[in-house]
Design a protein around this motif. Structure first.
Motif, PDB file in Angstrom:
ATOM      1  N   PHE A   1       0.829  -1.196   0.000  1.00 39.29           N
ATOM      2  CA  PHE A   1       0.000   0.000   0.000  1.00 39.29           C
ATOM      3  C   PHE A   1       0.869   1.253   0.000  1.00 39.29           C
ATOM      4  O   PHE A   1       1.977   1.266   0.548  1.00 39.29           O
ATOM      5  CB  PHE A   1      -0.896   0.025   1.238  1.00 39.29           C
ATOM      6  CG  PHE A   1      -2.155  -0.796   1.107  1.00 39.29           C
ATOM      7  CD1 PHE A   1      -2.157  -1.996   0.424  1.00 39.29           C
ATOM      8  CD2 PHE A   1      -3.343  -0.366   1.668  1.00 39.29           C
ATOM      9  CE1 PHE A   1      -3.308  -2.760   0.304  1.00 39.29           C
ATOM     10  CE2 PHE A   1      -4.496  -1.108   1.567  1.00 39.29           C
ATOM     11  CZ  PHE A   1      -4.483  -2.311   0.870  1.00 39.29           C
ATOM     12  N   ASN A   2       0.344   2.309  -0.608  1.00 43.30           N
ATOM     13  CA  ASN A   2       0.967   3.627  -0.533  1.00 43.30           C
ATOM     14  C   ASN A   2       0.485   4.352   0.716  1.00 43.30           C
ATOM     15  O   ASN A   2      -0.573   4.035   1.268  1.00 43.30           O
ATOM     16  CB  ASN A   2       0.602   4.475  -1.761  1.00 43.30           C
ATOM     17  CG  ASN A   2       1.124   3.862  -3.044  1.00 43.30           C
ATOM     18  OD1 ASN A   2       2.183   3.241  -3.067  1.00 43.30           O
ATOM     19  ND2 ASN A   2       0.369   4.043  -4.122  1.00 43.30           N
ATOM     20  N   GLN A   3       1.235   5.316   1.144  1.00 44.06           N
ATOM     21  CA  GLN A   3       0.751   6.198   2.200  1.00 44.06           C
ATOM     22  C   GLN A   3      -0.382   7.041   1.631  1.00 44.06           C
ATOM     23  O   GLN A   3      -0.304   7.568   0.527  1.00 44.06           O
ATOM     24  CB  GLN A   3       1.885   7.096   2.698  1.00 44.06           C
ATOM     25  CG  GLN A   3       1.494   7.973   3.882  1.00 44.06           C
ATOM     26  CD  GLN A   3       2.692   8.670   4.496  1.00 44.06           C
ATOM     27  OE1 GLN A   3       3.764   8.078   4.593  1.00 44.06           O
ATOM     28  NE2 GLN A   3       2.528   9.922   4.889  1.00 44.06           N
ATOM     29  N   GLY A   4      -1.485   7.130   2.391  1.00 41.49           N
ATOM     30  CA  GLY A   4      -2.641   7.861   1.904  1.00 41.49           C
ATOM     31  C   GLY A   4      -3.709   6.928   1.373  1.00 41.49           C
ATOM     32  O   GLY A   4      -3.834   5.780   1.793  1.00 41.49           O
ATOM     33  N   THR A   5      -4.490   7.400   0.409  1.00 45.44           N
ATOM     34  CA  THR A   5      -5.630   6.643  -0.111  1.00 45.44           C
ATOM     35  C   THR A   5      -5.193   5.604  -1.126  1.00 45.44           C
ATOM     36  O   THR A   5      -4.407   5.892  -2.040  1.00 45.44           O
ATOM     37  CB  THR A   5      -6.652   7.591  -0.762  1.00 45.44           C
ATOM     38  OG1 THR A   5      -7.091   8.550   0.212  1.00 45.44           O
ATOM     39  CG2 THR A   5      -7.857   6.822  -1.272  1.00 45.44           C
ATOM     40  N   ASN A   6      -5.711   4.370  -0.947  1.00 42.38           N
ATOM     41  CA  ASN A   6      -5.447   3.283  -1.877  1.00 42.38           C
ATOM     42  C   ASN A   6      -6.773   2.757  -2.419  1.00 42.38           C
ATOM     43  O   ASN A   6      -7.776   2.712  -1.691  1.00 42.38           O
ATOM     44  CB  ASN A   6      -4.703   2.139  -1.173  1.00 42.38           C
ATOM     45  CG  ASN A   6      -3.313   2.534  -0.717  1.00 42.38           C
ATOM     46  OD1 ASN A   6      -2.331   2.279  -1.396  1.00 42.38           O
ATOM     47  ND2 ASN A   6      -3.225   3.161   0.463  1.00 42.38           N
ATOM     48  N   GLU A   7      -6.744   2.343  -3.687  1.00 46.39           N
ATOM     49  CA  GLU A   7      -7.953   1.822  -4.343  1.00 46.39           C
ATOM     50  C   GLU A   7      -7.775   0.326  -4.589  1.00 46.39           C
ATOM     51  O   GLU A   7      -6.811  -0.104  -5.215  1.00 46.39           O
ATOM     52  CB  GLU A   7      -8.202   2.549  -5.656  1.00 46.39           C
ATOM     53  CG  GLU A   7      -9.497   2.114  -6.339  1.00 46.39           C
ATOM     54  CD  GLU A   7      -9.735   2.844  -7.646  1.00 46.39           C
ATOM     55  OE1 GLU A   7     -10.435   3.867  -7.627  1.00 46.39           O
ATOM     56  OE2 GLU A   7      -9.193   2.383  -8.673  1.00 46.39           O
ATOM     57  N   ILE A   8      -8.731  -0.451  -4.065  1.00 45.30           N
ATOM     58  CA  ILE A   8      -8.709  -1.914  -4.224  1.00 45.30           C
ATOM     59  C   ILE A   8      -9.922  -2.306  -5.038  1.00 45.30           C
ATOM     60  O   ILE A   8     -11.060  -1.919  -4.728  1.00 45.30           O
ATOM     61  CB  ILE A   8      -8.757  -2.616  -2.853  1.00 45.30           C
ATOM     62  CG1 ILE A   8      -7.590  -2.148  -1.972  1.00 45.30           C
ATOM     63  CG2 ILE A   8      -8.738  -4.130  -3.005  1.00 45.30           C
ATOM     64  CD1 ILE A   8      -7.970  -1.069  -0.999  1.00 45.30           C
TER      65      ILE A   8
END
Length: 827
Positions: free
Chosen positions: A700-707
């Motif tokens: 995951f990246n720092q901040g918002t992640n899209e799954i």
């Protein structure tokens, strides 16, 4: 008349009258007599002394009180001995094995004058200590009650040392309190034998989530069922080390949801001697058809539920244990009528050990080394006759007690003990980790003294077997219906709502009941899940931690029909309230709670168990298919679900997916931030429960992640996705600062430790320092430093005497420097 075997020494006749009993106060110690001045037996003296030793409000006259029982004494108990929040500390004088009249003091349940009896000797709601006694589970009238010692205290410390536990056809003691610490050492369990069925007879039972359990240097002799049963919850940390188990009928250790455990250096002779039987129903048709559960195995470990974390973080060492089945049982368990002997592990358990790096099977000996035990229960024909009678439904069941030379009555005592569990096998005498004898080291005093001095080294070697700790942190949950749906995907109502089942322990708590101040009627829908003619089963309704309101089930139960009971005029505050259904006399299921306007059928709000918190036990059940909320997301064929999740930093995540298939297997892909990361085939899970699967390796990246979950073929119903951080997240700073080198955090010493250890760290420049300690759940348990420190080397001493045994992490933060290390506390 009960037996009186000896006269007490004359010096003990100087006594202080307390209540109706004679006792001697010596500082914090109160000597409890068992004979009066004329050498007549004092009936119920232990109970009466404890009851008399009180002040207004029920506290001890001396909060540090120790009740001392006398060598050679017989303490018969007619009423239940209880504590409530205070430490009940009972210590006997040790017995002299060279003198049959100098037995450790014996505690036994007695009948009252009207021939009735209590149901427990001890029932505790606080800390409890019992040392140097014989605890006889048989009543003087011959009854064998269920669990004569019961621990109910939450966060209690239970210490049982050098106790002889004998006679019980179920467990002789059991724990129902949440988060207890239990220390069981240097004790003997003997003749715990069911008189009616194969699973009865066990040393102890644990029916709730506990923190720590240390079971070390004990002997279990002639146990009908299980030496250890941890069935009603998940312990955080277990040590089952250096125990000798002789002739236990079933698995020697029953505990599916262990998280951190040492099952090590034990000697098991004739373990699971009963085998398992198909005609009698011990092996079900479903198990026979399975590829991985046809056998139970000596130890059976299952995947842990979500509330306890991920399998990948478990650390279990099943190492350096020896198992041997003598020829009488090996011949009898020949497969006739499908009565089969057991392997070390069944396939399911072995697969789990193979999959999880921190779960290790190592150095066990299986049917290769006959220990050659000196003196032990060798009445094997009696055991085979017993299980044959049980399985064939014989009218008279032949029992298999072993007490050579003991008088055939309910008052006699077996002292000294007839068993001698030393053994002749030279291989086993050095087979434990560190080169010690396997099994209970009390049979080898010289080696035990060496082991005591070097126990930390043995524990460190066990830790090394399991490798590095996998740090896992629960990060959050996204419900399937909360995602954005694409293609054919739709939101559907969950097929059914969850109900809550409370068995041995557990409370159902809603902490966000929004109400207008006033009094209301509260209706509870509950039932038993079995036929029960007893109408007195009770739940305690508690609002805002007020007084308990008893709610009895009221009618006979058929196992299916819901019974609704209303309590009138229950007061609520304005705003948020807490409502709890606390177990009293349980083994019930709960469907809903309706809060109504007083005297009417107007429902103000309905509380559903699936939206509550289960405290100290309990489980969710379903009469259909229950999602965690009211709805779920169904991808149909070719649909997709897009979820957003915010991460505090960048790093590795595991996704735990709860799903149900529409029909047949389903192929799905999972993309993270526009890139396909995983392709999974979800297998059929039936139609009565959601299946959980762990899918790892998402960065995951720092901040918002899209799954994005996309159903490439088939259809899947998504209940929820749990997100777990594996390891540490990397935090990206917006400031461009040079990293300062030269910071160091050393391994604590000693490690493992008890109760204190030293932590060294080095600062190249003066820095604001935070040195903190966390438990395995990521909860902060101590702040050791929170101040500015000068450059140089620093040592901080950490005293953990208030903490439970287990694994902890200490973390140093100084400027941009952040480092964490592991340490182990062993008490």
């Amino acid at each position: 008349m009960k037996h009186v075997y000896k006269l007490i020494p004359a010096l003990l006749l100087v006594m202080v009258l307390i209540g109706t009993n004679k006792a001697v106060a010596q500082s914090d110690t109160l000597v409890v007599q068992w004979l009066d001045e004329s050498d007549n037996l004092l009936e119920n003296s232990l109970y009466e002394t404890i009851i008399a030793d009180t002040v207004t409000g029920g506290e001890r006259a001396n909060p540090n009180r120790v009740y001392k029982l006398l060598q050679g004494g017989f303490y018969y108990v007619e009423e239940r001995i209880a504590n409530n929040g205070w430490h009940l500390n009972i210590v006997g004088e040790a017995g002299d094995p060279s003198d049959p009249l100098k037995n450790p003091p014996m505690i036994q349940m007695d009948t009252r004058e009207d021939a009735s009896r209590t149901d427990k000797i001890f029932q505790t709601a606080g800390d409890f200590t019992l040392k140097n006694v014989i605890l006889n589970g048989k009543v003087t009238n011959g009854d064998l009650p269920y669990e004569i010692v019961r621990f109910d205290g939450n966060d209690a410390t239970i210490t049982l040392d050098n106790v002889i536990f004998e006679y019980a056809q179920w467990g002789i003691f059991a724990n129902y309190g949440a988060n207890a610490d239990i220390y069981l050492t240097n004790s003997v369990f003997r003749n715990l034998v069911s008189q009616t069925q194969p699973w009865g007879g066990r040393a102890f039972s644990i029916w709730s989530d506990i923190d720590t359990m240390i079971v070390e240097n004990n002997s279990f002799v002639n146990i009908g069922g299980f030496a250890a049963q941890i069935e009603g919850g998940s312990p955080n940390f277990v040590v089952f080390n250096h125990n000798t188990i002789i002739n236990n009928g079933r698995q020697f250790f029953l505990g599916a949801w262990l998280r951190n455990a040492y099952i090590t250096n034990n000697l098991i002779l004739n373990g699971f001697w009963q085998g398992e039987d198909i005609p009698s129903g011990e092996i079900t048709a479903e198990r026979l058809e399975s590829t991985d559960e046809q056998y139970s195995g000596m130890v059976a470990i299952s995947s842990i539920p979500s509330q306890y974390g991920l399998d990948s973080q478990r650390r279990i060492a099943f190492a350096n244990n020896s198992f041997f089945l003598e020829s009488e049982f090996a011949t009898w368990l020949d497969g006739t009528d499908d009565t089969r002997r057991q392997p070390l592990l069944n396939v399911r358990t072995q697969n789990l050990f193979d999959e999880v790096s921190g779960m290790v099977v190592s150095g066990n000996l299986f049917d290769t080394e006959d220990p050659g035990v000196t003196t032990y229960p060798d009445n094997h024909t009696d055991r085979i006759n017993f299980i044959t009678d049980v399985r064939t439904g014989a009218e008279v069941i032949r029992l298999h007690y072993w007490d050579p030379g003991r008088a055939d009555d309910n008052f006699s005592i077996q002292w000294p003990l007839p068993e001698d569990l030393t053994y002749s096998n030279a291989t086993l005498k050095t087979a434990a980790i560190g080169g010690y004898p396997l099994g209970d080291l009390n049979w080898y005093p010289a080696q035990k003294a060496t082991w005591e001095a070097n126990k930390a080294a043995q524990y460190a070697a066990i830790e090394d077997l399991m490798g590095g700790v996998v740090e896992v942190t629960y990060a959050g949950t996204v419900e399937g219906e909360a995602g954005t749906l694409g293609g054919n995907a739709v939101v559907e109502a969950a097929p059914a709502r969850q109900i809550a089942r409370v068995e041995a322990a557990g409370n159902i708590v809603w902490d966000d009941v929004d109400m207008t101040a006033g009094t209301y009627d509260v209706e509870i829908s509950h039932r038993t899940w079995y036929s029960d003619s007893n109408t007195g089963r009770q739940t305690d309704l508690v609002v805002n931690e007020g007084s308990s309101i008893p709610i009895q089930i009221g009618v006979a139960q058929d196992g299916t029909t819901w019974s609704n009971v209303t309590s009138a005029d229950v007061a609520f505050n304005d705003g948020m309230n807490t409502l709890a259904l606390n177990k009293n006399w349980g083994y019930m299921e709960y469907q809903w709670v309706k809060i109504k306007e007083a005297g009417t059928e107007n429902v103000v709000t309905t509380l559903w168990p699936g939206e509550a918190t289960l405290v100290g036990g309990g489980s969710y059940k379903c009469s259909g298919v229950c999602a965690s909320g009211d709805n779920l997301a169904n991808t149909k064929d070719g649909g997709s679900i897009t979820m957003s999740f915010d991460s505090e930093g960048s790093g590795s995540y595991t996704l735990k997916l709860g799903y149900l298939l529409n029909s047949g297997d389903a192929d799905i892909t999972i993309s993270l931030n526009g890139t396909e990361e995983a392709a999974e085939t979800l297998t059929a899970s039936g139609d009565t429960v959601f299946t959980e699967v762990n899918i790892s390796g998402f960065n995951f990246n720092q901040g918002t992640n899209e799954i994005v979950i996309n159903a490439a073929s088939g259809g899947v119903q998504i209940d929820k996705v749990d997100f777990f951080i594996v390891g540490e997240l990397t935090m990206v700073s917006n400031e461009n600062e040079d990293n300062v080198t030269g910071f160091e955090l050393s391994q604590n010493y000693p490690n493992p430790f008890n109760p204190s250890t030293n932590i060294n760290f080095t600062l190249p420049i003066a820095s604001d320092v935070q040195l903190t300690v966390f438990n395995l759940l990521g909860q902060k348990v101590a702040t050791l430093v929170s101040e500015r420190r000068a450059a140089g080397n620093h040592t901080v001493r950490f005293d953990a005497r208030s903490l439970s045994s287990g694994i902890y992490f200490y973390q140093l933060q100084a400027g941009d420097f952040n480092l964490q290390r592991k340490m182990t506390l062993i008490k």
